[in-house]
Design a protein around this motif. Structure first.
Motif, PDB file in Angstrom:
ATOM      1  N   VAL A 335     -14.512  -4.605  -9.954  1.00  0.00           N
ATOM      2  CA  VAL A 335     -14.923  -3.135  -9.894  1.00  0.00           C
ATOM      3  C   VAL A 335     -14.633  -3.068  -8.217  1.00  0.00           C
ATOM      4  O   VAL A 335     -15.298  -3.316  -7.659  1.00  0.00           O
ATOM      5  CB  VAL A 335     -16.413  -2.996 -10.320  1.00  0.00           C
ATOM      6  CG1 VAL A 335     -16.713  -1.277 -10.375  1.00  0.00           C
ATOM      7  CG2 VAL A 335     -16.427  -3.428 -11.788  1.00  0.00           C
ATOM      8  N   GLY A 336     -13.511  -1.974  -8.026  1.00  0.00           N
ATOM      9  CA  GLY A 336     -13.422  -1.806  -6.707  1.00  0.00           C
ATOM     10  C   GLY A 336     -13.502  -0.317  -6.111  1.00  0.00           C
ATOM     11  O   GLY A 336     -13.588   0.569  -7.254  1.00  0.00           O
ATOM     12  N   GLU A 343     -11.980   0.077   1.361  1.00  0.00           N
ATOM     13  CA  GLU A 343     -11.261  -0.616   0.245  1.00  0.00           C
ATOM     14  C   GLU A 343     -11.963  -1.923   0.198  1.00  0.00           C
ATOM     15  O   GLU A 343     -12.065  -2.662   1.134  1.00  0.00           O
ATOM     16  CB  GLU A 343      -9.871  -0.891   0.842  1.00  0.00           C
ATOM     17  CG  GLU A 343      -8.895   0.240   0.780  1.00  0.00           C
ATOM     18  CD  GLU A 343      -7.705  -0.082   1.200  1.00  0.00           C
ATOM     19  OE1 GLU A 343      -7.244  -1.053   1.807  1.00  0.00           O
ATOM     20  OE2 GLU A 343      -6.844   0.866   1.067  1.00  0.00           O
ATOM     21  N   CYS A 344     -12.968  -1.939  -1.111  1.00  0.00           N
ATOM     22  CA  CYS A 344     -13.936  -2.939  -0.811  1.00  0.00           C
ATOM     23  C   CYS A 344     -14.074  -3.365  -2.556  1.00  0.00           C
ATOM     24  O   CYS A 344     -13.610  -2.518  -3.389  1.00  0.00           O
ATOM     25  CB  CYS A 344     -15.263  -2.727  -0.504  1.00  0.00           C
ATOM     26  SG  CYS A 344     -15.782  -1.120  -0.765  1.00  0.00           S
ATOM     27  N   PHE A 345     -14.955  -4.134  -2.851  1.00  0.00           N
ATOM     28  CA  PHE A 345     -15.099  -4.496  -4.169  1.00  0.00           C
ATOM     29  C   PHE A 345     -16.730  -4.342  -4.365  1.00  0.00           C
ATOM     30  O   PHE A 345     -17.453  -4.917  -3.720  1.00  0.00           O
ATOM     31  CB  PHE A 345     -14.717  -5.739  -4.607  1.00  0.00           C
ATOM     32  CG  PHE A 345     -13.155  -5.979  -4.916  1.00  0.00           C
ATOM     33  CD1 PHE A 345     -12.709  -5.713  -5.871  1.00  0.00           C
ATOM     34  CD2 PHE A 345     -12.615  -6.235  -3.582  1.00  0.00           C
ATOM     35  CE1 PHE A 345     -11.165  -5.554  -6.226  1.00  0.00           C
ATOM     36  CE2 PHE A 345     -11.149  -6.246  -3.740  1.00  0.00           C
ATOM     37  CZ  PHE A 345     -10.496  -5.943  -4.933  1.00  0.00           C
ATOM     38  N   GLN A 396     -10.317 -11.298   2.343  1.00  0.00           N
ATOM     39  CA  GLN A 396      -9.442 -10.657   1.044  1.00  0.00           C
ATOM     40  C   GLN A 396     -10.091  -9.923   0.222  1.00  0.00           C
ATOM     41  O   GLN A 396      -9.770  -9.089  -0.737  1.00  0.00           O
ATOM     42  CB  GLN A 396      -8.575 -11.514   0.425  1.00  0.00           C
ATOM     43  CG  GLN A 396      -7.494 -12.100   1.345  1.00  0.00           C
ATOM     44  CD  GLN A 396      -7.858 -13.457   2.272  1.00  0.00           C
ATOM     45  OE1 GLN A 396      -8.884 -13.848   2.057  1.00  0.00           O
ATOM     46  NE2 GLN A 396      -7.129 -13.767   3.355  1.00  0.00           N
ATOM     47  N   LEU A 397     -11.612 -10.208   0.027  1.00  0.00           N
ATOM     48  CA  LEU A 397     -12.289  -9.994  -0.863  1.00  0.00           C
ATOM     49  C   LEU A 397     -13.920  -9.096  -0.228  1.00  0.00           C
ATOM     50  O   LEU A 397     -14.712  -9.804  -0.353  1.00  0.00           O
ATOM     51  CB  LEU A 397     -12.587 -11.109  -1.919  1.00  0.00           C
ATOM     52  CG  LEU A 397     -13.340 -10.544  -3.204  1.00  0.00           C
ATOM     53  CD1 LEU A 397     -12.503  -9.676  -3.873  1.00  0.00           C
ATOM     54  CD2 LEU A 397     -13.555 -11.612  -3.848  1.00  0.00           C
ATOM     55  N   ALA A 398     -13.485  -8.094   0.475  1.00  0.00           N
ATOM     56  CA  ALA A 398     -14.798  -7.548   1.136  1.00  0.00           C
ATOM     57  C   ALA A 398     -15.613  -6.894   0.077  1.00  0.00           C
ATOM     58  O   ALA A 398     -14.920  -6.294  -0.650  1.00  0.00           O
ATOM     59  CB  ALA A 398     -14.175  -6.694   2.166  1.00  0.00           C
ATOM     60  N   ALA A 399     -16.920  -7.227   0.202  1.00  0.00           N
ATOM     61  CA  ALA A 399     -17.775  -6.493  -0.582  1.00  0.00           C
ATOM     62  C   ALA A 399     -18.077  -5.289  -0.074  1.00  0.00           C
ATOM     63  O   ALA A 399     -18.474  -4.915   1.046  1.00  0.00           O
ATOM     64  CB  ALA A 399     -19.213  -7.382  -0.814  1.00  0.00           C
ATOM     65  N   CYS A 400     -18.425  -4.150  -1.139  1.00  0.00           N
ATOM     66  CA  CYS A 400     -18.794  -2.890  -0.711  1.00  0.00           C
ATOM     67  C   CYS A 400     -20.430  -2.864  -0.111  1.00  0.00           C
ATOM     68  O   CYS A 400     -20.997  -3.867  -0.630  1.00  0.00           O
ATOM     69  CB  CYS A 400     -18.689  -1.952  -1.837  1.00  0.00           C
ATOM     70  SG  CYS A 400     -16.726  -1.478  -2.476  1.00  0.00           S
ATOM     71  N   SER A 401     -20.644  -1.902   0.320  1.00  0.00           N
ATOM     72  CA  SER A 401     -22.145  -1.853   0.942  1.00  0.00           C
ATOM     73  C   SER A 401     -23.096  -1.478  -0.533  1.00  0.00           C
ATOM     74  O   SER A 401     -22.510  -1.023  -1.496  1.00  0.00           O
ATOM     75  CB  SER A 401     -22.381  -0.674   1.680  1.00  0.00           C
ATOM     76  OG  SER A 401     -21.627  -0.793   2.821  1.00  0.00           O
TER      77      SER A 401
END
Length: 403
Positions: A335-336, A343-345, A396-401
């Motif tokens: 879920v991005g 741009e995060c997940f 490559q897979l940054a988490a959203c706040s």
């Protein structure tokens, strides 16, 4: 004809190149090298008594963890599955693991890798200048020796949960400490630890595998608790009648469907964006062995809508499959964030879905091939994924706040 700007999806799809973070499996001591013929020790999970034969550890006896038995060293120095006169309280480790070999550790490799730097405070105590020894009397020497790591009393506080055992082990910097963490666990905690790290690797039935997913969460390390456990929930129900070629960004009537994923995450995240009138989904090849199911928004009608949902699928036959990041998972769900310049997940899916259709094959092809997917999954933030021991985010897979 519907047209969308596909740049955001290409950014999200880049995640497909990231290797799945498999759950590390606990290493068995059986077959490991040893040097003293006839010597005994406990297996890594406390479920077996091992003996050194032909310079390798072999199973001498299996303990029944379901009845509260676990391998321990008795006061006489021998190893037993029963208390043999010691306290029956699993928290009372006594001398159960004193001076054991390196294979005596009821630990997991993922716990070790998640431990940062070992606590060296006791080493600093050992390295105090020797001048103090010469200036103090024997009583002072005795007090200093009492502070030495080798004679420091073990913590015998009971541990009630499997997660408690793993968290305790994560703080250890010695074999004795890790063994003591397991010994302090309640019968339920030890059984869950053993099942999660040993038996789950052998299960094949769906009901057992679903329980193993639950145990992986219960027996894991927490990450950033700003993100709840679980972080959300999603219901999936979609039937696709067409698989598009890789790179396709134009979709005609009949080759796409309405939103097929509905759910919530965080405190106010919704799937799909409840303010959107143009959410839709399509199936598309990523490559001949990977299929992407994408739920997004028609940017020709509206902008700023989020989140996007992407399924990465490598299933070749109809059936029920696990969704996750483990080595055995053939379906991954992301879920991005696709708007607001971030741009995060937000989350990944963890659960089971049923999948079928004529499009399932060893090699995927585009065209009028069907894909059907149904199920429900829990959503977890990459920043708090206990089943993968905490934080699995990468560049490559940054988490959203937190939402």
């Amino acid at each position: 004809m519907k047209k969308i700007l596909f740049a955001v999806f290409m950014v999200l799809a880049a995640v497909f190149a990231v290797s799945c973070s498999g759950e590390d499996e606990i290493a068995s001591a059986v077959g490991g090298s040893c040097s003293v013929e006839g010597a005994e020790t406990c297996s890594a999970d406390g479920a077996q008594i091992l003996i050194c034969q032909s310079l390798s550890w072999q199973t001498k006896k299996s303990c029944n963890l379901n009845f509260g038995q676990y391998c321990r060293q008795t006061a006489s120095g021998s190893y037993s599955c029963t208390d043999s006169g010691s306290s029956s309280d699993p928290a009372d480790s006594g001398n159960d693991n004193s001076d054991t070999s390196s294979e005596d550790l009821p630990d997991t490799s993922d716990t070790d890798t998640d431990t940062d730097e070992p606590d060296t405070a006791t080493e600093e105590t050992d390295n105090e200048p020797n001048e103090e020894d010469t200036e103090t009397d024997e009583d002072t020497d005795t007090e200093e020796n009492d502070d030495d790591t080798d004679s420091e009393p073990e913590d015998n506080t009971p541990i009630e949960t499997c997660a408690g055992i793993v968290e305790c082990q994560a703080q250890c910097d010695s074999q004795n400490c890790s063994s003591n963490c397991y010994a302090r666990g309640s019968a339920v905690a030890q059984n869950e630890f053993y099942e999660s790290h040993q038996l789950c690797n052998t299960y094949t039935e769906i009901d057992d595998l679903k329980r193993c997913q639950e145990l992986a969460v219960k027996c894991g390390l927490k990450g950033d608790e700003s993100y709840g456990i679980p972080y959300g929930h999603a219901v999936i129900n979609g039937s696709f009648a067409h698989i598009h070629e890789a790179g396709t960004s134009n979709f005609t009537t009949g080759t796409f469907i309405d939103a097929f994923v509905n759910g919530t995450f965080g405190s106010n995240g919704n799937i799909p964006d409840p303010t959107s009138n143009a959410s839709f989904a399509f199936a598309r090849l990523f490559d001949e062995h990977t299929l992407a199911l994408v739920q997004t928004y028609d940017s020709t009608q509206e902008t700023g809508k989020t989140p996007v949902v992407i399924f990465e699928i490598s299933v070749t036959a109809p059936g029920t499959y696990s969704v996750g990041w483990g080595k055995k998972d053939k379906i991954a769900m992301y879920v991005g964030e696709s708007a607001s310049g971030e741009e995060c997940f937000h989350a990944f899916g963890y659960g089971f879905v049923e999948i079928s259709g004529t499009g399932l094959a060893e090699t995927y092809t585009a065209g009028a091939n069907t894909i059907n997917i149904q199920g429900e999954v829990e959503l977890y933030s990459h920043k708090n994924a206990p089943m993968y021991n905490g934080d699995i985010t990468t560049e490559q897979l940054a988490a959203c706040s937190p939402k």
